[in-house]
Design a protein around this motif. Sequence first.
Motif, PDB file in Angstrom:
ATOM      1  N   PHE A 147     -26.025  59.580   3.204  1.00  0.00           N
ATOM      2  CA  PHE A 147     -25.264  58.335   3.124  1.00  0.00           C
ATOM      3  C   PHE A 147     -26.172  57.125   3.312  1.00  0.00           C
ATOM      4  N   VAL A 148     -27.026  57.171   4.333  1.00  0.00           N
ATOM      5  CA  VAL A 148     -27.959  56.068   4.571  1.00  0.00           C
ATOM      6  C   VAL A 148     -28.934  55.950   3.410  1.00  0.00           C
ATOM      7  N   ASP A 149     -29.423  57.076   2.937  1.00  0.00           N
ATOM      8  CA  ASP A 149     -30.374  57.057   1.827  1.00  0.00           C
ATOM      9  C   ASP A 149     -29.739  56.441   0.582  1.00  0.00           C
ATOM     10  N   SER A 150     -28.486  56.781   0.324  1.00  0.00           N
ATOM     11  CA  SER A 150     -27.787  56.216  -0.828  1.00  0.00           C
ATOM     12  C   SER A 150     -27.633  54.709  -0.687  1.00  0.00           C
ATOM     13  N   ARG A 151     -27.268  54.271   0.499  1.00  0.00           N
ATOM     14  CA  ARG A 151     -27.139  52.817   0.722  1.00  0.00           C
ATOM     15  C   ARG A 151     -28.454  52.101   0.462  1.00  0.00           C
ATOM     16  N   LEU A 152     -29.549  52.682   0.950  1.00  0.00           N
ATOM     17  CA  LEU A 152     -30.850  52.038   0.808  1.00  0.00           C
ATOM     18  C   LEU A 152     -31.440  52.187  -0.584  1.00  0.00           C
ATOM     19  N   SER A 153     -30.824  52.998  -1.413  1.00  0.00           N
ATOM     20  CA  SER A 153     -31.217  53.031  -2.822  1.00  0.00           C
ATOM     21  C   SER A 153     -30.567  51.888  -3.598  1.00  0.00           C
ATOM     22  N   ASP A 154     -29.510  51.302  -3.015  1.00  0.00           N
ATOM     23  CA  ASP A 154     -28.783  50.198  -3.656  1.00  0.00           C
ATOM     24  C   ASP A 154     -29.204  48.829  -3.131  1.00  0.00           C
ATOM     25  N   ALA A 155     -29.764  48.784  -1.926  1.00  0.00           N
ATOM     26  CA  ALA A 155     -30.115  47.505  -1.297  1.00  0.00           C
ATOM     27  C   ALA A 155     -31.349  47.709  -0.432  1.00  0.00           C
ATOM     28  N   PRO A 156     -32.178  46.679  -0.293  1.00  0.00           N
ATOM     29  CA  PRO A 156     -33.400  46.847   0.521  1.00  0.00           C
ATOM     30  C   PRO A 156     -33.130  46.984   2.011  1.00  0.00           C
ATOM     31  N   TYR A 157     -32.002  46.446   2.472  1.00  0.00           N
ATOM     32  CA  TYR A 157     -31.644  46.523   3.888  1.00  0.00           C
ATOM     33  C   TYR A 157     -30.188  46.949   4.010  1.00  0.00           C
ATOM     34  N   LEU A 158     -29.789  47.351   5.190  1.00  0.00           N
ATOM     35  CA  LEU A 158     -28.462  47.946   5.323  1.00  0.00           C
ATOM     36  C   LEU A 158     -27.336  46.996   4.952  1.00  0.00           C
ATOM     37  N   ALA A 159     -27.433  45.741   5.359  1.00  0.00           N
ATOM     38  CA  ALA A 159     -26.370  44.789   5.045  1.00  0.00           C
ATOM     39  C   ALA A 159     -26.442  44.285   3.607  1.00  0.00           C
ATOM     40  N   GLY A 160     -27.573  44.459   2.972  1.00  0.00           N
ATOM     41  CA  GLY A 160     -27.746  43.962   1.607  1.00  0.00           C
ATOM     42  C   GLY A 160     -29.167  43.478   1.378  1.00  0.00           C
TER      43      GLY A 160
END
Length: 213
Positions: free
Chosen positions: A140-153
């Motif tokens: 889940f974290v890896d997927s988020r960071l594939s979409d944005a450079p940081y967790l919030a965006g």
Amino acid sequence: MLTIHHLGKSQSERIVWLCEELGIPYDLKHHVRDPVTKLSPPELRALHPMGTAPVITDGDLLMAESGAIVDYIIARHGGGRLALGPSHPDFAAYLYWFHFANASFQAVMGRNMIQSRLNLPPGNPVAAGVAERLVRALKFVDSRLSDAPYLAGAEFTAADIMIVFSLTTMRYFHPVELAPYPSILAYLRRIGERDAYRRAMAKGDPGMPLLLS
């Protein structure tokens, strides 16, 4: 003067890092884990009923819990920097990932650490379920960071400060192989390039190799 009571290899590294990012002066008090139990020493346990790090003092205030301390420092001393307000388009993402870091991710890391020390028999359903939940969280974290450079965006925020301990120093207590998660590894490389992070870790845990890969 803000005082940070820091326990080596602990979540209190978040508070040292936050102050370095914000350029806030602070007094750093080092505490060393009990050599047998690996828990907080008596002088740290005497500060707060929970006996855990981090603990800060700010004048007459004494506060524990890293998430609460981060919120307090940003609001009281940081002018709101590193947090996203309600009008920001990434406000909801910031709130989610800020709280995910300890409420979900660090919690599942801790459960895996405990079950790994219980020497449960192979195929134990509890151990398997806990391990599977960690894999889900990492994906889940890896997927988020594939979409944005940081967790919030697009912006580095306190949500990143909250989660990095669990992806790095926590692995001294429960080793996790991050090779299957390339976006997390790229993220940790970005974190490792931050001067404030390097300064904080050198002050809080001097000589400790940083688990950024």
